[in-house]
Design a protein around this motif. Structure first.
Motif, PDB file in Angstrom:
ATOM      1  N   LEU A  19       0.827  -1.211   0.000  1.00 33.68           N
ATOM      2  CA  LEU A  19       0.000   0.000   0.000  1.00 33.68           C
ATOM      3  C   LEU A  19       0.861   1.261   0.000  1.00 33.68           C
ATOM      4  O   LEU A  19       0.586   2.212  -0.738  1.00 33.68           O
ATOM      5  N   GLY A  20       1.898   1.273   0.824  1.00 33.54           N
ATOM      6  CA  GLY A  20       2.780   2.432   0.890  1.00 33.54           C
ATOM      7  C   GLY A  20       3.521   2.670  -0.417  1.00 33.54           C
ATOM      8  O   GLY A  20       3.615   3.802  -0.901  1.00 33.54           O
ATOM      9  N   ALA A  21       4.048   1.600  -1.004  1.00 30.20           N
ATOM     10  CA  ALA A  21       4.763   1.728  -2.277  1.00 30.20           C
ATOM     11  C   ALA A  21       3.819   2.194  -3.383  1.00 30.20           C
ATOM     12  O   ALA A  21       4.199   3.013  -4.228  1.00 30.20           O
ATOM     13  N   ALA A  22       2.594   1.697  -3.363  1.00 24.06           N
ATOM     14  CA  ALA A  22       1.607   2.149  -4.352  1.00 24.06           C
ATOM     15  C   ALA A  22       1.300   3.635  -4.166  1.00 24.06           C
ATOM     16  O   ALA A  22       1.156   4.374  -5.143  1.00 24.06           O
ATOM     17  N   GLY A  23       1.232   4.083  -2.919  1.00 22.28           N
ATOM     18  CA  GLY A  23       1.010   5.496  -2.654  1.00 22.28           C
ATOM     19  C   GLY A  23       2.155   6.360  -3.158  1.00 22.28           C
ATOM     20  O   GLY A  23       1.939   7.419  -3.760  1.00 22.28           O
ATOM     21  N   ARG A  24       3.379   5.912  -2.935  1.00 18.43           N
ATOM     22  CA  ARG A  24       4.542   6.655  -3.424  1.00 18.43           C
ATOM     23  C   ARG A  24       4.558   6.693  -4.939  1.00 18.43           C
ATOM     24  O   ARG A  24       4.794   7.728  -5.556  1.00 18.43           O
ATOM     25  N   TYR A  25       4.287   5.563  -5.563  1.00 16.60           N
ATOM     26  CA  TYR A  25       4.252   5.506  -7.024  1.00 16.60           C
ATOM     27  C   TYR A  25       3.154   6.418  -7.566  1.00 16.60           C
ATOM     28  O   TYR A  25       3.356   7.141  -8.539  1.00 16.60           O
ATOM     29  N   GLY A  26       2.013   6.418  -6.887  1.00 14.35           N
ATOM     30  CA  GLY A  26       0.920   7.306  -7.280  1.00 14.35           C
ATOM     31  C   GLY A  26       1.326   8.769  -7.191  1.00 14.35           C
ATOM     32  O   GLY A  26       0.997   9.573  -8.066  1.00 14.35           O
ATOM     33  N   ALA A  27       2.061   9.127  -6.150  1.00 13.88           N
ATOM     34  CA  ALA A  27       2.540  10.507  -6.014  1.00 13.88           C
ATOM     35  C   ALA A  27       3.489  10.857  -7.154  1.00 13.88           C
ATOM     36  O   ALA A  27       3.427  11.956  -7.712  1.00 13.88           O
ATOM     37  N   SER A  28       4.356   9.909  -7.541  1.00  8.33           N
ATOM     38  CA  SER A  28       5.297  10.192  -8.629  1.00  8.33           C
ATOM     39  C   SER A  28       4.584  10.293  -9.983  1.00  8.33           C
ATOM     40  O   SER A  28       5.061  10.990 -10.877  1.00  8.33           O
ATOM     41  N   LEU A  29       3.447   9.622 -10.125  1.00  6.03           N
ATOM     42  CA  LEU A  29       2.659   9.768 -11.350  1.00  6.03           C
ATOM     43  C   LEU A  29       1.882  11.084 -11.351  1.00  6.03           C
ATOM     44  O   LEU A  29       1.755  11.741 -12.382  1.00  6.03           O
ATOM     45  N   ALA A  30       1.363  11.446 -10.190  1.00  4.73           N
ATOM     46  CA  ALA A  30       0.576  12.678 -10.089  1.00  4.73           C
ATOM     47  C   ALA A  30       1.448  13.922 -10.229  1.00  4.73           C
ATOM     48  O   ALA A  30       1.021  14.923 -10.799  1.00  4.73           O
ATOM     49  N   TRP A  31       2.657  13.860  -9.694  1.00  2.00           N
ATOM     50  CA  TRP A  31       3.584  14.997  -9.738  1.00  2.00           C
ATOM     51  C   TRP A  31       4.950  14.528 -10.233  1.00  2.00           C
ATOM     52  O   TRP A  31       5.909  14.447  -9.463  1.00  2.00           O
ATOM     53  N   PRO A  32       5.048  14.198 -11.520  1.00  5.42           N
ATOM     54  CA  PRO A  32       6.315  13.680 -12.053  1.00  5.42           C
ATOM     55  C   PRO A  32       7.420  14.739 -12.004  1.00  5.42           C
ATOM     56  O   PRO A  32       7.152  15.939 -12.109  1.00  5.42           O
ATOM     57  N   THR A  33       8.638  14.263 -11.833  1.00  8.11           N
ATOM     58  CA  THR A  33       9.804  15.148 -11.814  1.00  8.11           C
ATOM     59  C   THR A  33      10.545  15.005 -13.135  1.00  8.11           C
ATOM     60  O   THR A  33      11.033  13.917 -13.446  1.00  8.11           O
ATOM     61  N   PRO A  34      10.641  16.078 -13.906  1.00 11.24           N
ATOM     62  CA  PRO A  34      11.422  16.014 -15.147  1.00 11.24           C
ATOM     63  C   PRO A  34      12.888  15.683 -14.827  1.00 11.24           C
ATOM     64  O   PRO A  34      13.368  15.987 -13.732  1.00 11.24           O
ATOM     65  N   PRO A  35      13.595  15.079 -15.779  1.00 14.28           N
ATOM     66  CA  PRO A  35      14.970  14.642 -15.512  1.00 14.28           C
ATOM     67  C   PRO A  35      15.908  15.738 -15.014  1.00 14.28           C
ATOM     68  O   PRO A  35      16.801  15.473 -14.230  1.00 14.28           O
ATOM     69  N   ASP A  36      15.714  16.968 -15.430  1.00 12.90           N
ATOM     70  CA  ASP A  36      16.632  18.036 -15.050  1.00 12.90           C
ATOM     71  C   ASP A  36      16.119  18.878 -13.880  1.00 12.90           C
ATOM     72  O   ASP A  36      16.685  19.910 -13.563  1.00 12.90           O
ATOM     73  N   ALA A  37      15.054  18.431 -13.230  1.00 10.76           N
ATOM     74  CA  ALA A  37      14.424  19.231 -12.177  1.00 10.76           C
ATOM     75  C   ALA A  37      14.788  18.716 -10.787  1.00 10.76           C
ATOM     76  O   ALA A  37      15.208  17.572 -10.614  1.00 10.76           O
ATOM     77  N   PHE A  38      14.596  19.575  -9.826  1.00  7.68           N
ATOM     78  CA  PHE A  38      14.780  19.200  -8.420  1.00  7.68           C
ATOM     79  C   PHE A  38      13.677  18.214  -8.039  1.00  7.68           C
ATOM     80  O   PHE A  38      12.510  18.455  -8.338  1.00  7.68           O
ATOM     81  N   PRO A  39      13.994  17.109  -7.385  1.00  5.04           N
ATOM     82  CA  PRO A  39      12.998  16.062  -7.076  1.00  5.04           C
ATOM     83  C   PRO A  39      12.084  16.407  -5.894  1.00  5.04           C
ATOM     84  O   PRO A  39      12.108  15.770  -4.852  1.00  5.04           O
ATOM     85  N   TRP A  40      11.246  17.420  -6.077  1.00  7.05           N
ATOM     86  CA  TRP A  40      10.358  17.860  -5.004  1.00  7.05           C
ATOM     87  C   TRP A  40       9.368  16.784  -4.568  1.00  7.05           C
ATOM     88  O   TRP A  40       9.016  16.707  -3.390  1.00  7.05           O
ATOM     89  N   THR A  41       8.902  15.986  -5.494  1.00  2.00           N
ATOM     90  CA  THR A  41       7.890  14.978  -5.133  1.00  2.00           C
ATOM     91  C   THR A  41       8.443  13.991  -4.122  1.00  2.00           C
ATOM     92  O   THR A  41       7.810  13.744  -3.089  1.00  2.00           O
TER      93      THR A  41
END
Length: 142
Positions: A19-41
């Motif tokens: 459940l936790g890993a799915a939540g983290r993955y969901g956050a990374s899908l909802a707020w993706p970090t572009p390759p050259d950006a600061f990883p705020w998510t």
């Protein structure tokens, strides 16, 4: 050690981790970090997960009534352990450093640690305060 006696704990950790890993993955899908950006998510995921862990540990360790024995393994090790991520933090740092983004990489390393520690401290302090206020109100009514 009786391994069969540990099966409920292993099951609670496994289900919580999924459940936790799915939540983290969901956050990374909802707020993706572009390759050259600061990883705020991921920084936000790790800090919020640490805050939740601070709340949980106060409630589990300092509450008047002890919780069910599977609460801590399910929520702490499972859900919050699966939600927070040292591996993605390390990969994001490596990605920034490899791309020549040394300042961002070092800033990310420091900011994540500082945010996580601050989140645990703030959540622990706030939860203890809330429990103390609740206890005072309950005593006042009695």
């Amino acid at each position: 050690m009786d391994l069969r006696g540990q099966l409920p704990v292993v099951g609670a950790v496994a289900v919580g981790g999924a459940l936790g890993a799915a939540g983290r993955y969901g956050a990374s899908l909802a707020w993706p970090t572009p390759p050259d950006a600061f990883p705020w998510t991921i920084l936000t995921v790790n800090a919020s997960g640490c805050a939740a862990l601070g709340v949980l540990m106060v409630l589990v360790a300092e509450a008047a009534a002890p919780p069910h024995p599977l609460v801590r393994p399910f929520l702490g090790t499972g859900v919050l352990g699966g939600f927070t991520t040292f591996s993605t933090y390390a990969l994001d740092t490596q990605r920034l450093l490899s791309a020549g983004e040394t300042a961002r990489g070092v800033a990310y390393m420091g900011a994540t640690v500082a945010a996580a520690l601050a989140a645990v401290w703030a959540a622990t302090t706030a939860t203890r305060g809330a429990l103390a206020r609740r206890t005072r109100r309950t005593r006042w009514r009695d």
